[in-house]
Design a protein around this motif. Structure first.
Motif, PDB file in Angstrom:
ATOM      1  N   GLY A  15       0.809  -1.215   0.000  1.00  0.00           N
ATOM      2  CA  GLY A  15       0.000   0.000   0.000  1.00  0.00           C
ATOM      3  C   GLY A  15       0.844   1.267   0.000  1.00  0.00           C
ATOM      4  O   GLY A  15       0.531   2.229  -0.697  1.00  0.00           O
ATOM      5  N   GLN A  47     -10.362   2.351  -9.649  1.00  0.00           N
ATOM      6  CA  GLN A  47      -9.133   2.520  -8.864  1.00  0.00           C
ATOM      7  C   GLN A  47      -8.602   1.140  -8.477  1.00  0.00           C
ATOM      8  O   GLN A  47      -8.722   0.707  -7.326  1.00  0.00           O
ATOM      9  CB  GLN A  47      -9.403   3.367  -7.630  1.00  0.00           C
ATOM     10  CG  GLN A  47      -9.856   4.764  -7.966  1.00  0.00           C
ATOM     11  CD  GLN A  47     -10.129   5.586  -6.732  1.00  0.00           C
ATOM     12  OE1 GLN A  47     -10.178   5.092  -5.614  1.00  0.00           O
ATOM     13  NE2 GLN A  47     -10.303   6.879  -6.927  1.00  0.00           N
ATOM     14  N   LYS A  70      -6.376   0.613  -5.240  1.00  0.00           N
ATOM     15  CA  LYS A  70      -7.110   0.643  -3.975  1.00  0.00           C
ATOM     16  C   LYS A  70      -7.934  -0.620  -3.781  1.00  0.00           C
ATOM     17  O   LYS A  70      -8.014  -1.161  -2.684  1.00  0.00           O
ATOM     18  CB  LYS A  70      -8.019   1.874  -3.901  1.00  0.00           C
ATOM     19  CG  LYS A  70      -7.267   3.160  -3.681  1.00  0.00           C
ATOM     20  CD  LYS A  70      -8.225   4.322  -3.523  1.00  0.00           C
ATOM     21  CE  LYS A  70      -7.453   5.612  -3.278  1.00  0.00           C
ATOM     22  NZ  LYS A  70      -8.362   6.754  -3.103  1.00  0.00           N
ATOM     23  N   HIS A 108      -7.828  -3.282  -0.710  1.00  0.00           N
ATOM     24  CA  HIS A 108      -9.043  -3.592   0.062  1.00  0.00           C
ATOM     25  C   HIS A 108      -9.314  -5.096   0.068  1.00  0.00           C
ATOM     26  O   HIS A 108      -9.663  -5.669   1.094  1.00  0.00           O
ATOM     27  CB  HIS A 108     -10.258  -2.849  -0.498  1.00  0.00           C
ATOM     28  CG  HIS A 108     -10.268  -1.388  -0.217  1.00  0.00           C
ATOM     29  ND1 HIS A 108     -10.446  -0.865   1.041  1.00  0.00           N
ATOM     30  CD2 HIS A 108     -10.118  -0.333  -1.047  1.00  0.00           C
ATOM     31  CE1 HIS A 108     -10.400   0.458   0.975  1.00  0.00           C
ATOM     32  NE2 HIS A 108     -10.201   0.808  -0.275  1.00  0.00           N
TER      33      HIS A 108
END
Length: 132
Positions: A22, A104, A107, A111
């Motif tokens: 991340g 996205q 992201k 997640h």
């Protein structure tokens, strides 16, 4: 024999890799991040398989690992869609269909990996530790 401490340590190592991914996601192409994400997801499933005493092929793809994990343990169906989503991203890239990825994808990758980790970690925390 199930070693709860070892399983939790393996899952926490995977979580550290997710967080590192991340932090560095913007520095790499999505394909490189996805490759790392698939490796992390595979490691999570391998840790779960080991905790349940199930044999697995270390070179098996993510869905094959999930299929081995879910046999006789239907609660693992909870993570099926997470595994399928990661494979979907991989297929989009393989077929040169970046347009079919979510808006996205970086992201969404994070997640999905976090959900996979959190479910696995909570299950491992709640499981009974066996003694020999």
């Amino acid at each position: 024999m199930y070693d709860k401490t070892l399983t939790l340590a393996r899952l926490d190592a995977a979580q550290a890799r997710i967080e590192a991914l991340g932090r560095n996601a913007a520095n790499h192409e999505f394909s490189a991040n996805l490759q790392e994400g698939m490796a992390i997801a595979s490691d999570i499933l391998q840790a779960l398989l080991a905790s349940e005493g199930k044999e697995s092929d270390p070179d098996a793809d993510l869905l094959a690992l999930w299929k081995t994990l879910v046999k006789g343990q239907p609660h693992w169906n909870t993570i099926r869609d997470n595994c399928r989503e990661l494979v979907y991203y991989q297929n989009c890239l393989a077929m040169d269909r970046v347009d079919a990825l979510p808006p996205q994808p970086q992201k969404m990758l994070l997640h999905t990996l976090r959900h996979l980790y959190l479910y696995a970690r909570s299950h491992a925390e709640q499981s009974q530790e066996e003694t020999s």
